[in-house]
Design an enzyme around this catalytic site. Structure first.
Site, short mmCIF file in Angstrom:
data_model
loop_
_atom_site.label_atom_id
_atom_site.label_comp_id
_atom_site.label_asym_id
_atom_site.label_seq_id
_atom_site.Cartn_x
_atom_site.Cartn_y
_atom_site.Cartn_z
CG ASN A 183 -2.19 -1.12 1.10
OD1 ASN A 183 -2.77 -0.74 0.09
ND2 ASN A 183 -2.22 -2.11 1.67
CE LYS B 66 -4.30 -1.14 5.63
NZ LYS B 66 -4.57 -2.50 6.34
CG HIS B 67 -2.44 1.54 -3.30
ND1 HIS B 67 -2.90 2.76 -3.93
CD2 HIS B 67 -1.19 1.75 -2.87
CE1 HIS B 67 -1.88 3.66 -3.97
NE2 HIS B 67 -0.90 2.96 -3.34
CD GLU B 68 -10.53 -1.86 -3.98
OE1 GLU B 68 -10.58 -3.11 -3.28
OE2 GLU B 68 -11.26 -1.07 -3.55
#
Length: 520
Positions: A97, A154-156
């Protein structure tokens, strides 16, 4: 953190049970076995019990069914350890992330080469651009410090968007805007195209070199080894996108090209004079579409855009990223790309995949070019605020319509879903839609009505390199980090991350007041 302890009691004397689960965030994923619960001890009338740690960030569907006991049952402790390992991905999340997708986080927000060209030459600097850049930078700093450990910072894992997915494309966009303004200013002040091209090449080289160093943290332990040297990265992609867009602008733009002239179609006067640039960009997009949907990938369906692993019901486990992943593995080698993609936690993918790979760079160039278009609008309609804002709004609507058509206004069901890992064309149009609207609002408030000075985001936007490098170097030092009483508390993480981010805003303000600016 963000886990629950699930206790399963089986009082059935003659039937064992199998517990499986499927996360709502995992698109078209088959149920994954969590534990086997043996039959109860009928003579002692004592139910058997299994304890399982389950993730609580997203809704979870549980499936409980029977299984034959003519085989050896799994022991409870090994099952529990395996489940905890699979469903407790805090360390993996820490790696995937970050904006760089590597243990050493680094972000392009701090390294826009064009902003320094412009700041050195332009006498009338638009505060809205620095405010836009600073806003992206502060979000990045907060996300990199942990974002309170909330999932939306956080990133997908694959398709879709979170707050963390907004940062990089917004910075690419504003970099393109700065390129347009800076090159126009340099040419207007009499710099030769040859000299400007030399500066573009040098800055691109520095970005790419710095990116390779940053994403390979072993340089602190000794000489880098080519065997597992990661080649792609955010700074590398940013440097290459800057090189292409800046060279394209330099090649087809001359001093004074931004002046308004009579045209057959005045509504397109910010597009038609630059038709060679558009032909080049559209050719790149055709190449991306052809490679993505027509390139045969061994063992995978043509045009596959999924995460592989247990996605698509586990039919294509080794097809992570489709053509994008295949091209990187073929040209760069599996050991030279990112080994821990964001899909590895939720979709349990085994293949390495780099979110800053070769194919996605094409759409990064397109994103920078759309930012370049915003810069052309500012130059063309200088001091005509209504014209500038109306053009921004129109571009936002156009990009939004394209996104709606490509995605069918859904997360997973569209022709081309929004996906940061792939840097899909719908991701670019969606992010540029947001970027044009955000730039419009900031421009209106900061430069038109002057209702807002841009503070506090303006100050880190003016010193983005120093703020970024500083927050990385001092990340684990007091007062940016301290030992928590309860490391599983969102409140403590949020307090610590907000404090650290605020300190960098204060530092950037002090540096601004002292006229200290760090440039490449």
């Amino acid at each position: 953190m963000d886990q629950a302890l699930l206790l399963v009691h089986n009082a059935l004397p003659a039937e064992g049970l199998r517990l499986s689960a499927a996360s709502a965030a995992c698109h078209q994923c088959a149920y994954q076995v969590l534990a086997f619960i043996p039959a109860s001890n009928g003579s002692l009338r004592k139910p058997s019990t299994v304890t399982v740690a389950v993730d609580t960030q997203h809704p979870l569907t549980l499936l409980l069914d029977g299984f034959s006991e003519d085989r050896e049952l799994c022991k409870i402790d090994p099952v529990r350890n395996w489940v905890c390992k699979k469903l407790n991905p805090r360390e993996t999340d820490r790696l995937i992330n970050s904006e760089l997708g590597s243990p050493n986080r680094a972000d392009s927000l701090s390294s826009d080469p064009s902003q320094h060209l412009w700041s050195a030459i332009s006498r009338q600097r638009l505060r809205s651009l620095d405010t836009f850049r600073g806003l992206s930078l502060i979000i990045m700093v907060f996300v990199n410090y942990g974002g309170g450990k909330y999932w939306f910072f956080k990133h997908e894992s694959w398709n879709g968007l979170t707050v963390a997915d907004l940062v990089f494309p917004w910075f690419v966009f504003i970099m393109g805007t700065s390129v347009s303004l800076s090159l126009s200013s340099m040419l207007r002040w009499g710099s030769s195209k040859k000299k400007v091209l030399g500066k573009i090449l040098w800055r691109s080289f520095l970005l790419i070199l710095l990116g390779i160093i940053v994403v390979n943290p072993n340089y602190c332990l000794g000489p880098l080894s080519w065997d597992n040297l990661r080649i792609p990265g955010v700074l590398q992609r940013l440097g290459f996108a800057y090189l292409v867009v800046a060279a394209l602008e330099l090649l087809f733009t001359g001093a004074g090209a931004e002046s308004v002239t009579e045209m057959p179609c005045p509504a397109l006067q910010d597009i038609l004079p630059y038709w060679p640039q558009w032909i080049f960009i559209l050719t790149l997009e055709v190449i991306w579409l052809c490679l993505t949907f027509l390139l045969p990938v061994p063992g995978c369906p043509r045009g596959y855009l999924g995460p592989g692993g247990i996605g698509d019901f586990g039919k294509y486990p080794n097809c992570t990223g489709g053509a994008a992943g295949y091209i990187d593995r073929l040209l760069l080698g599996e050991k030279h790309i990112y080994q821990h993609p964001s899909s590895s936690v939720l979709y349990q993918t085994k293949m390495p995949y780099d979110p800053e790979g070769i194919l996605g760079t094409i759409n990064t160039i397109f994103m920078a070019f759309l930012g370049l278009q915003a810069g052309k609008i500012i130059l063309l309609y200088k001091d005509q605020h209504k014209q500038i804002m109306s053009r921004f709004f129109i571009w936002s609507i156009v990009m939004g319509i394209i996104s709606a058509a490509l995605t069918k206004c859904s997360k997973d069901e569209g022709i081309i879903p929004v996906n940061k890992n792939l840097w899909s064309i719908s991701y670019v149009t969606t992010m540029s839609c947001f970027a044009f609207i955000l730039l419009l609002l900031i421009y209106y408030l900061v430069d038109v009505k002057r209702l807002w000075s841009g503070a506090p985001f303006f100050y880190p936007g003016m010193n983005s390199i120093l703020v970024y490098i500083g927050h990385e170097v001092f990340e684990n030092y007091f007062p940016f980090k301290w030992k928590m009483q309860d490391s599983q508390s969102h409140a403590e993480h949020l307090t610590q991350n907000l404090t650290a981010t605020t300190l960098w805003v204060i530092i950037s303000y002090v540096l601004y007041k002292r006229r200290i600016f760090w440039k490449i």
